[in-house]
Each structure stands twice: as C-alpha cells, then as structure tokens.
Design a protein around this motif. Structure first.
Motif, short mmCIF file in Angstrom:
data_model
loop_
_atom_site.label_atom_id
_atom_site.label_comp_id
_atom_site.label_asym_id
_atom_site.label_seq_id
_atom_site.Cartn_x
_atom_site.Cartn_y
_atom_site.Cartn_z
N ALA A 1 45.19 32.81 34.91
CA ALA A 1 44.39 31.71 35.44
C ALA A 1 44.88 31.31 36.82
N GLY A 2 45.93 31.94 37.30
CA GLY A 2 46.54 31.58 38.56
C GLY A 2 45.81 32.18 39.75
N PRO A 3 46.48 32.23 40.88
CA PRO A 3 45.84 32.71 42.11
C PRO A 3 45.50 34.18 42.03
N VAL A 4 44.44 34.57 42.72
CA VAL A 4 44.05 35.98 42.75
C VAL A 4 44.76 36.66 43.90
N MET A 5 45.17 37.89 43.69
CA MET A 5 45.84 38.67 44.71
C MET A 5 45.11 40.00 44.84
N ALA A 6 45.11 40.55 46.04
CA ALA A 6 44.46 41.84 46.25
C ALA A 6 45.18 42.91 45.45
N ASN A 7 44.42 43.83 44.88
CA ASN A 7 45.00 44.89 44.08
C ASN A 7 44.15 46.14 44.26
N GLY A 8 44.79 47.28 44.42
CA GLY A 8 44.06 48.53 44.61
C GLY A 8 43.26 48.99 43.41
N ASN A 9 43.44 48.33 42.27
CA ASN A 9 42.71 48.71 41.06
C ASN A 9 41.40 47.95 40.88
#
Length: 150
Positions: free
Chosen positions: A26-34
């Motif tokens: 539920a926390g912050p979103v982070m960029a991810n290659g998936n």
C-alpha cells in the motif's frame, strides 16, 4: 584461530542476516522493469486478451499523477491494444466509453499487486486487484478480487 578471524566472522554473519525491508504493497510506487510483464499477465490470464475472439479495448495506463509511463512492446507478450486512451481527453458523445486501465504494480515479498479496471460502456464496468507472482514461467496471476462494479 587468529584473533582477526574471530572478529571478522561475527561481522560477516551479521551482514548476511541484515536484510532490507520489503516494500509495503500500500506504500509508495517505485519504477520496476517488470511492470510490462505484470500488466501483460493480467491482460492475458484475467481478461483473456490474447485470444482472437476477445480483442482488448483501448489501453489506459493510469499514472495517478506520478509520471509513471512504461514503454512496453505489447507484441512481445502476445497482445495488441487498438489504441492508447488519453484520460485528459473527454470522448465525444458519439464515441463509446471503452477502455482497460492498469495502475502501476506494487511489489512485495509475494510478487506484485496491481489494480485494474475495464469499462465496456458508460454504466458497465468493474475494477479488480490481482496478485501476480514471478516464477519459472514468468509472471502469472494467482488470484484477482473485484474492487468495484458499475
């Protein structure tokens, strides 16, 4: 055992035991290659958009104001979206209100959670949240639950 080795062993073991905390779903979103693979798994497995008789509506990647904008090669995943929906542009009254929406996946120790929605018309649609797991076969959907119905 030399004294220097006796000092180093506990330090090395402490370093191995220390792990970074897992991200809160539920926390912050982070960029991810998936991200593209997770979205494609839900598109194929939940919505069944990889079949010839179930073509997807326009795609809407909802960044919720974060600037998230993955560049995905959908054909690599066996998908073909007819258009990309621009949520800032209001459709003309003669245009059907149709789209499939994906928000940025949130990753945790179990894989990823992703929110999605589909609109078939002005008063016909639903939202889902899916748990997607990574394994030998790539990303696969383990379960989805309905979050809203219109």
């Amino acid at each position: 055992m030399p004294r220097s080795s006796a000092v180093l062993i506990p330090l090395l073991l402490a370093g191995c035991a220390a792990t970074a905390p897992l991200p809160d779903p539920a926390g912050p979103v982070m960029a991810n290659g998936n991200d593209c693979a997770v979205i494609a798994a839900v598109a194929r497995e939940h919505y069944k958009f990889d079949t010839a008789d179930n073509l997807p509506p326009p795609l809407w990647l909802d960044d919720e104001g974060s600037g998230w904008a993955p560049r995905c090669d959908w054909s690599h995943y066996g998908l073909r979206f007819p258009a990309i929906h621009d949520p800032a542009r209001t459709p003309a009254s003669s245009q059907p209100l149709r789209w499939v929406q994906f928000r940025q996946p949130r990753y945790d120790g179990q894989g990823a959670l992703i929110d999605s929605a589909i609109m078939h018309g002005p008063l016909a649609g639903n939202g889902i949240q899916c748990r997607v797991r990574s394994g030998f076969a790539g990303w696969t959907v383990s379960d989805c639950r309905v979050t809203w119905v219109n």
